[in-house]
Design an enzyme around this catalytic site. Sequence first.
Site, mmCIF file in Angstrom:
data_model
loop_
_atom_site.group_PDB
_atom_site.id
_atom_site.type_symbol
_atom_site.label_atom_id
_atom_site.label_comp_id
_atom_site.label_asym_id
_atom_site.label_seq_id
_atom_site.Cartn_x
_atom_site.Cartn_y
_atom_site.Cartn_z
ATOM 1 N N GLY A 159 0.790 -1.229 0.000
ATOM 2 C CA GLY A 159 0.000 0.000 0.000
ATOM 3 C C GLY A 159 0.817 1.272 0.000
ATOM 4 C CB CYS B 49 -26.581 -8.822 -16.930
ATOM 5 S SG CYS B 49 -26.011 -8.799 -18.651
ATOM 6 C CB CYS C 183 -25.533 -13.074 -19.151
ATOM 7 S SG CYS C 183 -24.892 -12.213 -17.708
ATOM 8 C CB CYS D 47 -21.918 -8.105 -17.740
ATOM 9 S SG CYS D 47 -22.890 -9.321 -16.861
ATOM 10 C CB CYS E 120 -21.476 -10.553 -20.299
ATOM 11 S SG CYS E 120 -23.221 -10.327 -20.639
#
Lengths: 360, 190, 288
Positions: C29, C238, C241, C263, C269
């Site tokens: 980080g 979605c 899908c 998506c 997807c």
Amino acid sequence: MAYVAVKGGERAIDSAHAWMAEKRRGNPEVAELSLDQIEQQLGRAVDRVMGEGSLYDRELAALAIKQAQGDLIEAAFLLRAYRTTLPRFAHSLAVETTNMRIERRISAIFKDLPGGQILGPTYDYTHRLLDFGLTEPSANAPAPTEPPDDASMPRVPDILGAEGLLESVGAPNREPGDLTRQPLTFPADRDVRLQALARGDEGFLLAMGYSTQRGYGGSHPFAGEVRMGTVAVEIEPAELGFAIDIGDIVVSECQMVNQFKGSKTAPPQFTRGYGLVFGFSERKAMSMALVDRAMRAAELGEDVTAPAQNVEFVLYHSDNVEGTGFVEHLKLPHYVDFQSELQNVRRLRDEVERLREAAE
Amino acid sequence: MMDTLSPGFGDPVADSQACFRAVLDAMSRPGRVARVAGVVPPAPLGVAAAAVALCLFDHETPIWLDPRADACADWIGFHTGAPRVELDRASFALALSLPDFASLTAGTHESPEQSATIVLQVASIGTGSAFRLSGPGLRTPTVLRVTGLPDDFVARWDANRALFPRGIDLVLCADDRLTALPRGIRIEEG
Amino acid sequence: MKGYNFAYLDEQTKRMIRRALLKAVAIPGHQVPFGSREMPLPYGWGTGGIQITAAILGASDVLKVIDQGADDTTNAVSIRRFFARTANVATTTRTDEASVIQTRHRIPEKQLNEDQIIVYQVPQPEPLFRLESSRIETKRMHGLADYGLMHVKLYEDIARFGQISISYDYPVMVNGRYLMSPSPIPSFDNPKMHMMPALQLFGAGREKRIYAIPPWTEVRSLDFEDHPFRAINAPDPCGLCGATDSYLDEVVTDDKGGRLFVCSDTDHCAERRAQGHIGADGMRDAAE
């Protein structure tokens, strides 16, 4: 359906590039520009691109200008991207501008001085009237030549310095930093600051320098000297033990002389701002000298209040290759984040609505 | 002298990439052991220590070289260009026994990355004393076996780890095997 | 490519980046400054990510590049081509086939595995930059782990809006020590960073910073006990899908308020549709 439009990115890119090449060439019945023409006849553009592209190579700069259709920031970017992975064989010695083969040398603070005032190839006293004579090719009358002045041309600050009226600036007893290898860290020493300014955008430096003249960090500048001409670049290979000349470059140098009333530790004297730029780039060299002096405010015990005095601000925003990239990247798709914000704003509005209804 | 030196990486681009990925993998998953190849090491270095040197050292990284490895000083100097300096100024220490962590630079709180890395060649990795590792990079604690670390290694490591985010990172090499211990990893006697 | 080294960068530059990467992994980080080079793509286009990818990539890697979750957005195409051309590596659009995934603004929906590396393009690595513009100051704050400024901002959000108003580039704490920008991914993706099996590398070219999260590392989105972190996503499944657990793009279908949600992760997807999942609009799409 609409979303299908994002498909075909590959083909779209190829088509865009082909169209761009066609646009660059323009009408094929018009003669194509040669690099020689650019290098010879657009010399100031070549100078600017070499400076901001951090690479002294007139031919490559001309190529970059041609490739970028005259977009000088784009050209500087092309040059930077080329230079960045070139291997390094040596570091040059400091160039000695005292030994410059002068084409231009003026001082605003003395009427005359050893070596004289030499106007050189300047626009300064031209009348800015469009010269319609240039619309057609014409044979130029050669400029009158005078035998080169062999008189020594001491740098003006050295004249002042001899009297102790100008602060002395010792060379740092270490290798100067290099921003193209080590990222900027703070406090940034003057060597690194000067390097950043020399690579910086002319327009940005001009605006910053100008702001100091309008009360944002004023420093009472005088153009001590502006000189332009050819200097030798030397390297000293360790295995040789002596310096060898590897070529000449044209540079513009500006030494600003600034009033300084003195501090607890320093007597009243003049201080310096310094500018040095590849090629004939006097505007930038002068702007650079103003900004350099402004950034020395803290070191000289002055209040740091103005943008040009804020080292972090100036150094982080002077590079036009960085700036143009980040500004222009806003045109890349951001729909994922934007739609996240859409949902977010809808949610926040629902919450406000709910609270209002609860209050009623 | 020069013509007696053995070559560096056989394929400098591919071999240094492979070595780097091995070190990166080991630094990311402390204690994971990887094998490297591509170099005929000069004595007393093994393949791994020599490869790590070629992969990471250059003229921008001052190095400290264990005096007992003097025999490979020319080889390292020629292939990497890294200047040889005292321990406290080194970016990397290439050692045959663990130097005192405190004699190396551990960075500052604001710039902990300005710290040294020790590349330590040990007798073996995979056999020997067991150390239990836990921390970032490890889903569950793992055991690393090493021959050639000092008896008080865990105590010395604790003192180094207590400096976090400052501290020294350690790359261990034995023959053609290497692993790594980043400064933040917890080490207990296994 | 003739005249250029494998993966474009010279070996000296790669070494410099590799050293920075090792430090970044060792200090999860923490932003490690590096000597970022000008790349042949502009700053803002992913020069940081490209430099990292160039420094880690080997001939046997399989590269996937996404922008906004999609493999076929123009910038993703351009970067994928760059590496196909300069490194001659295999490329893929399949998340599970890739060994290196370079991304702008998304994390794939499919969980990444131990053998993968994800490289994020980062425009602004400093999570505190909106609150404190001086990097001298923010560096000091990171040194002291003094993140009061960010907590105050989040608290003010809650006082004003009743919730935290950040929807993307939502700040995280890494391994309990460093406040970090996850890059401008939607906050929906933040939980995927936590204990991710893959190594996560972040490159900011213009700002000249590299940072990293090792695998299996704690990554916590900042929140308060009484206002826990909540990911934002569209409420619909979605349209193609039918997925209800993926991040959705909102596609405007007409000028009368028509919307379609699909998506954002195009590979996810496509894979679902290949498996026979069909959403409400996918049905219609097929019928057309």
